[in-house]
Design a protein around this motif. Structure first.
Motif, PDB file in Angstrom:
ATOM      1  N   VAL A  16      42.972  32.385  37.398  1.00  0.00           N
ATOM      2  CA  VAL A  16      43.429  31.783  38.654  1.00  0.00           C
ATOM      3  C   VAL A  16      42.322  30.935  39.276  1.00  0.00           C
ATOM      4  O   VAL A  16      42.559  29.833  39.780  1.00  0.00           O
ATOM      5  N   ALA A  17      41.100  31.431  39.237  1.00  0.00           N
ATOM      6  CA  ALA A  17      39.970  30.717  39.854  1.00  0.00           C
ATOM      7  C   ALA A  17      39.727  29.360  39.212  1.00  0.00           C
ATOM      8  O   ALA A  17      39.240  28.438  39.864  1.00  0.00           O
ATOM      9  N   GLU A  18      40.085  29.217  37.933  1.00  0.00           N
ATOM     10  CA  GLU A  18      39.815  27.975  37.210  1.00  0.00           C
ATOM     11  C   GLU A  18      41.058  27.108  37.052  1.00  0.00           C
ATOM     12  O   GLU A  18      41.035  26.134  36.292  1.00  0.00           O
ATOM     13  N   SER A  19      42.140  27.432  37.756  1.00  0.00           N
ATOM     14  CA  SER A  19      43.391  26.691  37.577  1.00  0.00           C
ATOM     15  C   SER A  19      44.117  26.566  38.907  1.00  0.00           C
ATOM     16  O   SER A  19      43.606  26.979  39.952  1.00  0.00           O
ATOM     17  N   GLU A  20      45.318  25.995  38.862  1.00  0.00           N
ATOM     18  CA  GLU A  20      46.166  25.891  40.052  1.00  0.00           C
ATOM     19  C   GLU A  20      47.195  27.016  40.105  1.00  0.00           C
ATOM     20  O   GLU A  20      48.060  27.030  40.978  1.00  0.00           O
ATOM     21  N   LEU A  21      47.106  27.971  39.182  1.00  0.00           N
ATOM     22  CA  LEU A  21      48.063  29.075  39.163  1.00  0.00           C
ATOM     23  C   LEU A  21      47.856  29.998  40.353  1.00  0.00           C
ATOM     24  O   LEU A  21      46.738  30.141  40.867  1.00  0.00           O
ATOM     25  N   LEU A  22      48.934  30.649  40.757  1.00  0.00           N
ATOM     26  CA  LEU A  22      48.889  31.695  41.775  1.00  0.00           C
ATOM     27  C   LEU A  22      49.157  33.037  41.108  1.00  0.00           C
ATOM     28  O   LEU A  22      49.800  33.110  40.059  1.00  0.00           O
ATOM     29  N   MET A  23      48.688  34.086  41.750  1.00  0.00           N
ATOM     30  CA  MET A  23      48.902  35.422  41.208  1.00  0.00           C
ATOM     31  C   MET A  23      49.133  36.395  42.353  1.00  0.00           C
ATOM     32  O   MET A  23      48.335  36.461  43.293  1.00  0.00           O
ATOM     33  N   ALA A  24      50.234  37.121  42.298  1.00  0.00           N
ATOM     34  CA  ALA A  24      50.469  38.208  43.250  1.00  0.00           C
ATOM     35  C   ALA A  24      49.719  39.438  42.757  1.00  0.00           C
ATOM     36  O   ALA A  24      49.790  39.795  41.577  1.00  0.00           O
ATOM     37  N   ILE A  25      49.004  40.080  43.671  1.00  0.00           N
ATOM     38  CA  ILE A  25      48.141  41.194  43.293  1.00  0.00           C
ATOM     39  C   ILE A  25      48.088  42.189  44.446  1.00  0.00           C
ATOM     40  O   ILE A  25      48.170  41.798  45.618  1.00  0.00           O
ATOM     41  N   PRO A  26      47.988  43.485  44.167  1.00  0.00           N
ATOM     42  CA  PRO A  26      47.903  44.451  45.264  1.00  0.00           C
ATOM     43  C   PRO A  26      46.675  44.189  46.134  1.00  0.00           C
ATOM     44  O   PRO A  26      45.589  43.870  45.637  1.00  0.00           O
ATOM     45  N   SER A  27      46.854  44.330  47.437  1.00  0.00           N
ATOM     46  CA  SER A  27      45.754  44.026  48.362  1.00  0.00           C
ATOM     47  C   SER A  27      44.572  44.967  48.160  1.00  0.00           C
ATOM     48  O   SER A  27      43.425  44.602  48.432  1.00  0.00           O
ATOM     49  N   PHE A  28      44.829  46.177  47.687  1.00  0.00           N
ATOM     50  CA  PHE A  28      43.766  47.147  47.434  1.00  0.00           C
ATOM     51  C   PHE A  28      42.724  46.561  46.473  1.00  0.00           C
ATOM     52  O   PHE A  28      41.520  46.764  46.622  1.00  0.00           O
ATOM     53  N   VAL A  29      43.217  45.846  45.467  1.00  0.00           N
ATOM     54  CA  VAL A  29      42.338  45.255  44.456  1.00  0.00           C
ATOM     55  C   VAL A  29      41.795  43.903  44.912  1.00  0.00           C
ATOM     56  O   VAL A  29      40.634  43.562  44.658  1.00  0.00           O
ATOM     57  N   ALA A  30      42.637  43.130  45.607  1.00  0.00           N
ATOM     58  CA  ALA A  30      42.259  41.757  45.965  1.00  0.00           C
ATOM     59  C   ALA A  30      40.960  41.693  46.750  1.00  0.00           C
ATOM     60  O   ALA A  30      40.108  40.828  46.503  1.00  0.00           O
ATOM     61  N   GLY A  31      40.795  42.623  47.703  1.00  0.00           N
ATOM     62  CA  GLY A  31      39.587  42.598  48.525  1.00  0.00           C
ATOM     63  C   GLY A  31      38.311  42.814  47.739  1.00  0.00           C
ATOM     64  O   GLY A  31      37.254  42.308  48.120  1.00  0.00           O
ATOM     65  N   LYS A  32      38.402  43.541  46.631  1.00  0.00           N
ATOM     66  CA  LYS A  32      37.197  43.793  45.830  1.00  0.00           C
ATOM     67  C   LYS A  32      36.894  42.657  44.853  1.00  0.00           C
ATOM     68  O   LYS A  32      35.737  42.369  44.574  1.00  0.00           O
ATOM     69  N   ILE A  33      37.954  42.039  44.323  1.00  0.00           N
ATOM     70  CA  ILE A  33      37.690  41.055  43.280  1.00  0.00           C
ATOM     71  C   ILE A  33      37.527  39.640  43.821  1.00  0.00           C
ATOM     72  O   ILE A  33      36.969  38.783  43.120  1.00  0.00           O
ATOM     73  N   ALA A  34      38.009  39.373  45.047  1.00  0.00           N
ATOM     74  CA  ALA A  34      37.953  38.001  45.571  1.00  0.00           C
ATOM     75  C   ALA A  34      36.540  37.421  45.576  1.00  0.00           C
ATOM     76  O   ALA A  34      36.328  36.292  45.120  1.00  0.00           O
ATOM     77  N   PRO A  35      35.523  38.149  46.063  1.00  0.00           N
ATOM     78  CA  PRO A  35      34.169  37.573  46.044  1.00  0.00           C
ATOM     79  C   PRO A  35      33.617  37.372  44.643  1.00  0.00           C
ATOM     80  O   PRO A  35      32.852  36.439  44.392  1.00  0.00           O
ATOM     81  N   VAL A  36      34.014  38.237  43.725  1.00  0.00           N
ATOM     82  CA  VAL A  36      33.482  38.171  42.359  1.00  0.00           C
ATOM     83  C   VAL A  36      34.126  37.034  41.583  1.00  0.00           C
ATOM     84  O   VAL A  36      33.451  36.277  40.883  1.00  0.00           O
ATOM     85  N   ALA A  37      35.455  36.902  41.716  1.00  0.00           N
ATOM     86  CA  ALA A  37      36.180  35.902  40.935  1.00  0.00           C
ATOM     87  C   ALA A  37      36.250  34.551  41.624  1.00  0.00           C
ATOM     88  O   ALA A  37      36.786  33.601  41.056  1.00  0.00           O
ATOM     89  N   GLN A  38      35.748  34.451  42.862  1.00  0.00           N
ATOM     90  CA  GLN A  38      35.782  33.191  43.605  1.00  0.00           C
ATOM     91  C   GLN A  38      37.221  32.701  43.808  1.00  0.00           C
ATOM     92  O   GLN A  38      37.587  31.581  43.445  1.00  0.00           O
ATOM     93  N   VAL A  39      38.047  33.584  44.368  1.00  0.00           N
ATOM     94  CA  VAL A  39      39.432  33.229  44.703  1.00  0.00           C
ATOM     95  C   VAL A  39      39.659  33.495  46.184  1.00  0.00           C
ATOM     96  O   VAL A  39      38.899  34.214  46.843  1.00  0.00           O
ATOM     97  N   ARG A  40      40.726  32.918  46.710  1.00  0.00           N
ATOM     98  CA  ARG A  40      41.081  33.091  48.112  1.00  0.00           C
ATOM     99  C   ARG A  40      42.374  33.912  48.205  1.00  0.00           C
ATOM    100  O   ARG A  40      43.264  33.775  47.366  1.00  0.00           O
ATOM    101  N   ILE A  41      42.463  34.750  49.244  1.00  0.00           N
ATOM    102  CA  ILE A  41      43.610  35.636  49.425  1.00  0.00           C
ATOM    103  C   ILE A  41      44.550  35.069  50.479  1.00  0.00           C
ATOM    104  O   ILE A  41      44.111  34.642  51.542  1.00  0.00           O
ATOM    105  N   PHE A  42      45.875  35.104  50.170  1.00  0.00           N
ATOM    106  CA  PHE A  42      46.897  34.630  51.101  1.00  0.00           C
ATOM    107  C   PHE A  42      47.973  35.699  51.274  1.00  0.00           C
ATOM    108  O   PHE A  42      48.205  36.510  50.368  1.00  0.00           O
ATOM    109  N   ARG A  43      48.620  35.671  52.415  1.00  0.00           N
ATOM    110  CA  ARG A  43      49.772  36.539  52.613  1.00  0.00           C
ATOM    111  C   ARG A  43      50.928  36.092  51.722  1.00  0.00           C
ATOM    112  O   ARG A  43      51.100  34.911  51.439  1.00  0.00           O
TER     113      ARG A  43
END
Length: 314
Positions: free
Chosen positions: A237-264
């Motif tokens: 996702v970080a290297e493309s225009e794709l979107l991915m639905a993901i549980p918020s429990f995981v999103a908060g931990k991986i967002a800084p590492v994978a360089q992605v942004r979280i949306f509602r």
């Protein structure tokens, strides 16, 4: 069936095993708390039944026959298995236990639970081991019933029906958010539907869970990539225009590492509950109850931190 065992006094097998190991009638009798004459009589009965001398005296030792050599490892192994499984269940002590737990998981449930759990148990249960296996389907009823796994870590939605043979422990509620690359600034429903989507399908489903909720709204999305594993997905996702639905429990931990942004999520989907599933007639009740309690405590220790990290920005 078992036509030989029906005619054999099984009490004679420990006699054979003891004489074979000690090479001595006297020492075997001491181990079995028998008199030497009683043990000699038992050995005679076994010789008559098997039609083989089994042991012959050579000096002060009882030397096994060829047939006794062949029988010995099988009798020893059978006695060991019976002794293990027929022994009274000992109280479970995590400080000294070397028990191995087999737990069915998905990438998501393992990611949420095991880092904190292992950290805690290294101090309180240093000898306990785990084997994590892929959750073959939800909620792994067949595997739990057969004793192939001790616990299953999965999730259910509000409308899911509870199975009468399973115990369920609610760990926490979670919801889907959406991650996109760091350049994306907003996410409307129109933008969501126009984008390509990466979908994790752990059971090789034809579509993701959210596609069912979209269908109820009369909407569809384009699935550009399906994968059974969550590990590489945020980086794609970080290297493309794709979107991915993901549980918020995981999103908060991986967002800084994978360089992605979280949306509602730009449409309504019900939250889901992460649960521990176990069979009501589990043969390891005291130890699995201990493990369930430790999993629950590990989630409680994480909740506030992870909830703060997982706040979506748009």
């Amino acid at each position: 069936m078992h036509h030989v065992l029906r005619r054999l006094d099984l009490n004679l097998l420990p006699v054979f095993d003891a004489v074979y190991r000690h090479r001595s009638v006297r020492l075997a009798a001491v181990e079995l708390s028998m008199s030497t004459s009683a043990l000699s009589h038992a050995l005679t009965r076994l010789r008559e039944f098997l039609k083989d001398p089994l042991f012959y005296r050579e000096g002060h030792k009882m030397c096994p026959s060829v047939f006794a050599h062949q029988l010995a490892p099988h009798i020893a192994a059978s006695l060991a298995v019976l002794n293990q499984h027929l022994s009274p269940v000992q109280p479970f002590d995590p400080r000294t236990s070397t028990q191995s737990f087999r737990v069915a998981v998905t990438d998501y449930t393992a990611f949420c639970i095991f880092p904190e759990l292992i950290k805690a148990l290294e101090k309180t249960a240093p000898g306990v081991n785990f084997e994590l296996c892929h959750l073959p389907h939800n909620p792994a009823l067949t595997e739990l019933l057969a004793g192939e796994v001790d616990l299953a870590l999965s999730f259910s939605e509000p409308d899911d029906v509870r199975h009468q043979d399973l115990d369920e422990v609610d760990l926490f509620s979670d919801e889907f958010v959406v991650i996109g690359n760091i350049n994306r600034q907003s996410l409307t429903l129109e933008e969501y539907l126009a984008a390509g989507h990466l979908v994790v399908t752990p059971w090789n489903e034809k579509k993701g869970l959210l596609d069912t909720h979209l269908a109820r709204l009369g909407l569809t999305r384009r699935i550009a990539l399906k994968t059974p594993s969550m590990l590489s997905s945020p980086h794609i996702v970080a290297e493309s225009e794709l979107l991915m639905a993901i549980p918020s429990f995981v999103a908060g931990k991986i967002a800084p590492v994978a360089q992605v942004r979280i949306f509602r999520l730009p449409f309504r989907a019900p939250p889901f509950t992460v649960k521990i599933f176990s069979h009501q007639r589990s043969g390891k009740k005291s130890s699995t109850d201990w493990l369930k309690n430790n999993i629950f405590q590990s989630i409680q220790r994480q909740n506030l931190t992870l909830n703060r990290q997982a706040q979506p920005v748009g």
